[in-house]
Design a protein around this motif. Sequence first.
Motif, PDB file in Angstrom:
ATOM      1  N   ALA A   1     -13.752 -14.285 -38.537  1.00 20.93           N
ATOM      2  CA  ALA A   1     -13.188 -15.598 -38.822  1.00 20.93           C
ATOM      3  C   ALA A   1     -14.243 -16.523 -39.398  1.00 20.93           C
ATOM      4  O   ALA A   1     -15.444 -16.342 -39.192  1.00 20.93           O
ATOM      5  CB  ALA A   1     -12.609 -16.217 -37.550  1.00 20.93           C
ATOM      6  N   VAL A   2     -13.781 -17.515 -40.128  1.00 24.06           N
ATOM      7  CA  VAL A   2     -14.653 -18.581 -40.617  1.00 24.06           C
ATOM      8  C   VAL A   2     -15.105 -19.427 -39.425  1.00 24.06           C
ATOM      9  O   VAL A   2     -14.326 -19.697 -38.506  1.00 24.06           O
ATOM     10  CB  VAL A   2     -13.894 -19.451 -41.639  1.00 24.06           C
ATOM     11  CG1 VAL A   2     -14.765 -20.601 -42.116  1.00 24.06           C
ATOM     12  CG2 VAL A   2     -13.434 -18.604 -42.822  1.00 24.06           C
ATOM     13  N   ASN A   3     -16.358 -19.833 -39.448  1.00 29.77           N
ATOM     14  CA  ASN A   3     -16.931 -20.687 -38.390  1.00 29.77           C
ATOM     15  C   ASN A   3     -16.897 -20.016 -37.016  1.00 29.77           C
ATOM     16  O   ASN A   3     -16.742 -20.688 -35.993  1.00 29.77           O
ATOM     17  CB  ASN A   3     -16.204 -22.042 -38.311  1.00 29.77           C
ATOM     18  CG  ASN A   3     -16.328 -22.837 -39.590  1.00 29.77           C
ATOM     19  OD1 ASN A   3     -17.296 -22.706 -40.326  1.00 29.77           O
ATOM     20  ND2 ASN A   3     -15.325 -23.656 -39.876  1.00 29.77           N
ATOM     21  N   SER A   4     -17.030 -18.699 -36.969  1.00 24.71           N
ATOM     22  CA  SER A   4     -16.989 -18.005 -35.685  1.00 24.71           C
ATOM     23  C   SER A   4     -18.269 -18.272 -34.896  1.00 24.71           C
ATOM     24  O   SER A   4     -19.332 -18.500 -35.454  1.00 24.71           O
ATOM     25  CB  SER A   4     -16.791 -16.500 -35.891  1.00 24.71           C
ATOM     26  OG  SER A   4     -17.820 -15.958 -36.706  1.00 24.71           O
ATOM     27  N   PRO A   5     -18.172 -18.236 -33.564  1.00 23.99           N
ATOM     28  CA  PRO A   5     -19.309 -18.617 -32.726  1.00 23.99           C
ATOM     29  C   PRO A   5     -20.200 -17.437 -32.361  1.00 23.99           C
ATOM     30  O   PRO A   5     -19.854 -16.277 -32.558  1.00 23.99           O
ATOM     31  CB  PRO A   5     -18.620 -19.146 -31.466  1.00 23.99           C
ATOM     32  CG  PRO A   5     -17.413 -18.263 -31.346  1.00 23.99           C
ATOM     33  CD  PRO A   5     -16.960 -18.012 -32.763  1.00 23.99           C
ATOM     34  N   VAL A   6     -21.348 -17.767 -31.820  1.00 24.11           N
ATOM     35  CA  VAL A   6     -22.174 -16.800 -31.103  1.00 24.11           C
ATOM     36  C   VAL A   6     -21.773 -16.876 -29.633  1.00 24.11           C
ATOM     37  O   VAL A   6     -21.617 -17.963 -29.077  1.00 24.11           O
ATOM     38  CB  VAL A   6     -23.676 -17.116 -31.263  1.00 24.11           C
ATOM     39  CG1 VAL A   6     -24.514 -16.326 -30.256  1.00 24.11           C
ATOM     40  CG2 VAL A   6     -24.137 -16.830 -32.679  1.00 24.11           C
ATOM     41  N   VAL A   7     -21.564 -15.717 -29.023  1.00 19.91           N
ATOM     42  CA  VAL A   7     -21.229 -15.638 -27.607  1.00 19.91           C
ATOM     43  C   VAL A   7     -22.363 -14.881 -26.921  1.00 19.91           C
ATOM     44  O   VAL A   7     -22.519 -13.674 -27.111  1.00 19.91           O
ATOM     45  CB  VAL A   7     -19.887 -14.934 -27.371  1.00 19.91           C
ATOM     46  CG1 VAL A   7     -19.529 -14.932 -25.892  1.00 19.91           C
ATOM     47  CG2 VAL A   7     -18.784 -15.611 -28.180  1.00 19.91           C
ATOM     48  N   ALA A   8     -23.177 -15.589 -26.160  1.00 21.21           N
ATOM     49  CA  ALA A   8     -24.372 -15.007 -25.556  1.00 21.21           C
ATOM     50  C   ALA A   8     -24.264 -15.047 -24.041  1.00 21.21           C
ATOM     51  O   ALA A   8     -23.918 -16.079 -23.463  1.00 21.21           O
ATOM     52  CB  ALA A   8     -25.614 -15.766 -26.016  1.00 21.21           C
ATOM     53  N   GLN A   9     -24.559 -13.927 -23.431  1.00 20.44           N
ATOM     54  CA  GLN A   9     -24.452 -13.800 -21.978  1.00 20.44           C
ATOM     55  C   GLN A   9     -25.809 -13.431 -21.392  1.00 20.44           C
ATOM     56  O   GLN A   9     -26.511 -12.557 -21.905  1.00 20.44           O
ATOM     57  CB  GLN A   9     -23.420 -12.724 -21.619  1.00 20.44           C
ATOM     58  CG  GLN A   9     -23.151 -12.570 -20.135  1.00 20.44           C
ATOM     59  CD  GLN A   9     -22.130 -11.474 -19.873  1.00 20.44           C
ATOM     60  OE1 GLN A   9     -22.327 -10.322 -20.254  1.00 20.44           O
ATOM     61  NE2 GLN A   9     -21.020 -11.845 -19.246  1.00 20.44           N
ATOM     62  N   LYS A  10     -26.186 -14.104 -20.315  1.00 18.23           N
ATOM     63  CA  LYS A  10     -27.447 -13.795 -19.653  1.00 18.23           C
ATOM     64  C   LYS A  10     -27.260 -12.561 -18.782  1.00 18.23           C
ATOM     65  O   LYS A  10     -26.282 -12.429 -18.054  1.00 18.23           O
ATOM     66  CB  LYS A  10     -27.905 -14.976 -18.796  1.00 18.23           C
ATOM     67  CG  LYS A  10     -29.275 -14.792 -18.158  1.00 18.23           C
ATOM     68  CD  LYS A  10     -29.801 -16.095 -17.564  1.00 18.23           C
ATOM     69  CE  LYS A  10     -30.159 -17.082 -18.650  1.00 18.23           C
ATOM     70  NZ  LYS A  10     -30.828 -18.294 -18.107  1.00 18.23           N
ATOM     71  N   ILE A  11     -28.208 -11.636 -18.872  1.00 21.68           N
ATOM     72  CA  ILE A  11     -28.153 -10.398 -18.113  1.00 21.68           C
ATOM     73  C   ILE A  11     -28.674 -10.656 -16.698  1.00 21.68           C
ATOM     74  O   ILE A  11     -29.791 -11.141 -16.515  1.00 21.68           O
ATOM     75  CB  ILE A  11     -28.977  -9.300 -18.799  1.00 21.68           C
ATOM     76  CG1 ILE A  11     -28.410  -9.014 -20.200  1.00 21.68           C
ATOM     77  CG2 ILE A  11     -29.007  -8.026 -17.960  1.00 21.68           C
ATOM     78  CD1 ILE A  11     -29.250  -8.062 -21.019  1.00 21.68           C
ATOM     79  N   VAL A  12     -27.865 -10.339 -15.703  1.00 27.20           N
ATOM     80  CA  VAL A  12     -28.255 -10.594 -14.310  1.00 27.20           C
ATOM     81  C   VAL A  12     -28.285  -9.320 -13.464  1.00 27.20           C
ATOM     82  O   VAL A  12     -28.970  -9.263 -12.451  1.00 27.20           O
ATOM     83  CB  VAL A  12     -27.308 -11.622 -13.656  1.00 27.20           C
ATOM     84  CG1 VAL A  12     -27.435 -12.973 -14.321  1.00 27.20           C
ATOM     85  CG2 VAL A  12     -25.855 -11.143 -13.706  1.00 27.20           C
ATOM     86  N   GLY A  13     -27.552  -8.267 -13.851  1.00 26.08           N
ATOM     87  CA  GLY A  13     -27.462  -7.077 -13.011  1.00 26.08           C
ATOM     88  C   GLY A  13     -28.641  -6.139 -13.138  1.00 26.08           C
ATOM     89  O   GLY A  13     -29.024  -5.479 -12.178  1.00 26.08           O
ATOM     90  N   ASP A  14     -29.216  -6.051 -14.333  1.00 27.69           N
ATOM     91  CA  ASP A  14     -30.317  -5.128 -14.604  1.00 27.69           C
ATOM     92  C   ASP A  14     -31.634  -5.843 -14.317  1.00 27.69           C
ATOM     93  O   ASP A  14     -32.029  -6.759 -15.030  1.00 27.69           O
ATOM     94  CB  ASP A  14     -30.247  -4.671 -16.063  1.00 27.69           C
ATOM     95  CG  ASP A  14     -31.274  -3.592 -16.376  1.00 27.69           C
ATOM     96  OD1 ASP A  14     -32.196  -3.390 -15.570  1.00 27.69           O
ATOM     97  OD2 ASP A  14     -31.143  -2.962 -17.439  1.00 27.69           O
ATOM     98  N   ALA A  15     -32.335  -5.403 -13.258  1.00 21.93           N
ATOM     99  CA  ALA A  15     -33.573  -6.084 -12.856  1.00 21.93           C
ATOM    100  C   ALA A  15     -34.634  -6.028 -13.945  1.00 21.93           C
ATOM    101  O   ALA A  15     -35.418  -6.961 -14.108  1.00 21.93           O
ATOM    102  CB  ALA A  15     -34.108  -5.465 -11.562  1.00 21.93           C
ATOM    103  N   SER A  16     -34.644  -4.939 -14.715  1.00 23.21           N
ATOM    104  CA  SER A  16     -35.660  -4.795 -15.761  1.00 23.21           C
ATOM    105  C   SER A  16     -35.423  -5.729 -16.931  1.00 23.21           C
ATOM    106  O   SER A  16     -36.339  -6.004 -17.709  1.00 23.21           O
ATOM    107  CB  SER A  16     -35.707  -3.348 -16.254  1.00 23.21           C
ATOM    108  OG  SER A  16     -34.477  -2.987 -16.876  1.00 23.21           O
ATOM    109  N   ARG A  17     -34.169  -6.217 -17.082  1.00 24.85           N
ATOM    110  CA  ARG A  17     -33.844  -7.097 -18.210  1.00 24.85           C
ATOM    111  C   ARG A  17     -33.355  -8.465 -17.736  1.00 24.85           C
ATOM    112  O   ARG A  17     -32.799  -9.222 -18.507  1.00 24.85           O
ATOM    113  CB  ARG A  17     -32.765  -6.449 -19.076  1.00 24.85           C
ATOM    114  CG  ARG A  17     -33.147  -5.098 -19.646  1.00 24.85           C
ATOM    115  CD  ARG A  17     -32.029  -4.549 -20.505  1.00 24.85           C
ATOM    116  NE  ARG A  17     -31.761  -5.408 -21.640  1.00 24.85           N
ATOM    117  CZ  ARG A  17     -30.659  -5.349 -22.386  1.00 24.85           C
ATOM    118  NH1 ARG A  17     -29.707  -4.484 -22.083  1.00 24.85           N
ATOM    119  NH2 ARG A  17     -30.483  -6.173 -23.410  1.00 24.85           N
ATOM    120  N   ARG A  18     -33.562  -8.759 -16.477  1.00 27.20           N
ATOM    121  CA  ARG A  18     -33.051 -10.012 -15.916  1.00 27.20           C
ATOM    122  C   ARG A  18     -33.641 -11.208 -16.660  1.00 27.20           C
ATOM    123  O   ARG A  18     -34.838 -11.299 -16.885  1.00 27.20           O
ATOM    124  CB  ARG A  18     -33.389 -10.086 -14.433  1.00 27.20           C
ATOM    125  CG  ARG A  18     -32.738 -11.257 -13.707  1.00 27.20           C
ATOM    126  CD  ARG A  18     -32.885 -11.085 -12.208  1.00 27.20           C
ATOM    127  NE  ARG A  18     -32.159  -9.889 -11.738  1.00 27.20           N
ATOM    128  CZ  ARG A  18     -32.405  -9.298 -10.570  1.00 27.20           C
ATOM    129  NH1 ARG A  18     -33.332  -9.765  -9.761  1.00 27.20           N
ATOM    130  NH2 ARG A  18     -31.699  -8.236 -10.219  1.00 27.20           N
TER     131      ARG A  18
END
Length: 249
Positions: free
Chosen positions: A146-163
């Motif tokens: 779509a035109v003007n589509s957003p970025v949807v970013a989620q913080k990783i909380v389950g993986d301790a190595s990537r927290r």
Amino acid sequence: ASASASASASASPYPYMESYGPLTDPVLHRAALLFQEHRELAEADPQPDSSIPPGAGPGPGPGRASAGPRMPSSSSPSSPSSSSWSLVEWFDSALSSVWDDAFGGPEEAFLPSGSLLLLESLCRCMPSHHLLLADFSYLPTSICGAVNSPVVAQKIVGDASRRGATRDLPTYLVHQGEADIFFPTDFALLSHMYRNTAKGIAGCRVYSHSDFFAEHADLAALQLKNGDNPLVLDYPNMNVLWAHAKGGD
């Protein structure tokens, strides 16, 4: 269009699905008309898009996502029994959807209704104003479709190595609070909306980030020891809108 929880969304890892119906919201209707008018003017007199950095193209995103709201003439109910559609309405909509997919129909777009409300409130409550707005005009990892589509970013909380790290999601149909959803600003459309909202305009201009600071900042005082100047070199995907109404000081 609207997003709502549904049992039919159980096949998807995301809790919501889009449903299409007649456009009744007056703000969305005004935004849709301005969007369509802007697109027609742009097609009649195409100009280079200064909001996209040189060499960059639309971000591929992690996957296609349905986008909404659509233009008022487009709708896609999933079945004749969905919502309050009659069989004739559903058949007409389904036929239109097939035609659009085959021959290219109305494009999907996220409409900046919040921006329109801001401009309308400003022009109504402070008719003699100065306006300065800055924002990202291009986001390379926005969701597709779509035109003007957003970025949807989620913080990783389950993986301790990537927290603490973040990951991009392919859709905005997630539980409230699970992800940050942020949109780029189409400054050409924003300028068009402002020009159609303000009663009298003394000036309205869209700058690139570097052009704005080159014209209005003391660059010599902001230069780094190595000779670089972040205000000119950085943030190529940001724009600035400057405008003021007649009667503004």
